[in-house]
Design a protein around this motif. Sequence first.
Motif, short mmCIF file in Angstrom:
data_model
loop_
_atom_site.label_atom_id
_atom_site.label_comp_id
_atom_site.label_asym_id
_atom_site.label_seq_id
_atom_site.Cartn_x
_atom_site.Cartn_y
_atom_site.Cartn_z
N TYR A 19 0.83 -1.20 0.00
CA TYR A 19 0.00 0.00 0.00
C TYR A 19 0.86 1.25 0.00
O TYR A 19 0.57 2.22 -0.71
N ARG A 23 0.73 4.15 -2.80
CA ARG A 23 0.57 5.56 -2.45
C ARG A 23 1.70 6.40 -3.04
O ARG A 23 1.47 7.46 -3.60
N GLU A 24 2.91 5.90 -2.89
CA GLU A 24 4.08 6.62 -3.40
C GLU A 24 4.00 6.82 -4.92
O GLU A 24 4.39 7.86 -5.44
N ARG A 25 3.45 5.84 -5.61
CA ARG A 25 3.33 5.91 -7.08
C ARG A 25 2.04 6.59 -7.52
O ARG A 25 1.72 6.62 -8.70
N ASP A 26 1.25 7.06 -6.56
CA ASP A 26 -0.05 7.66 -6.84
C ASP A 26 -0.92 6.69 -7.65
O ASP A 26 -1.52 7.05 -8.65
N ALA A 27 -0.94 5.44 -7.18
CA ALA A 27 -1.65 4.38 -7.90
C ALA A 27 -2.62 3.61 -6.99
O ALA A 27 -2.93 2.45 -7.24
N ARG A 28 -3.12 4.27 -5.95
CA ARG A 28 -4.01 3.57 -5.01
C ARG A 28 -5.27 3.06 -5.68
O ARG A 28 -5.86 2.07 -5.24
N GLU A 29 -5.69 3.69 -6.76
CA GLU A 29 -6.92 3.26 -7.44
C GLU A 29 -6.80 1.85 -8.00
O GLU A 29 -7.80 1.22 -8.33
N PHE A 53 -8.90 6.97 0.48
CA PHE A 53 -9.02 7.85 -0.69
C PHE A 53 -10.38 7.80 -1.38
O PHE A 53 -10.69 8.67 -2.20
#
Length: 92
Positions: A19, A23-29, A53
């Motif tokens: 996770y 989050r770091e990759r802005d890929a939580r979706e 989010f």
Amino acid sequence: LRDVMAKVGKSADIIAKIYAELRERDAREKLLPLLSHNAPGVRCWAAAHVLEFDPQKGEPVLSELAPAQNSLVAMSARMVLEQWREGKLEFP
């Protein structure tokens, strides 16, 4: 029981690292498709993290899982919802 708890703890550590990377990759979706996974445990872990989010998508999944009786997943869903609703849920 000790062995089960050790496995759960190890799994939780792995999920927290994944996770954090999402989050770091802005890929939580990327977690959103897991909300409809066949395995209740997968849905529960995903929904718990989606709360950060997109709570409108995570909370209903947890609410659906929570009523089951004698289920570790249901207990987890209830605990996550309780912490979330009290504003105490922290994300790693």
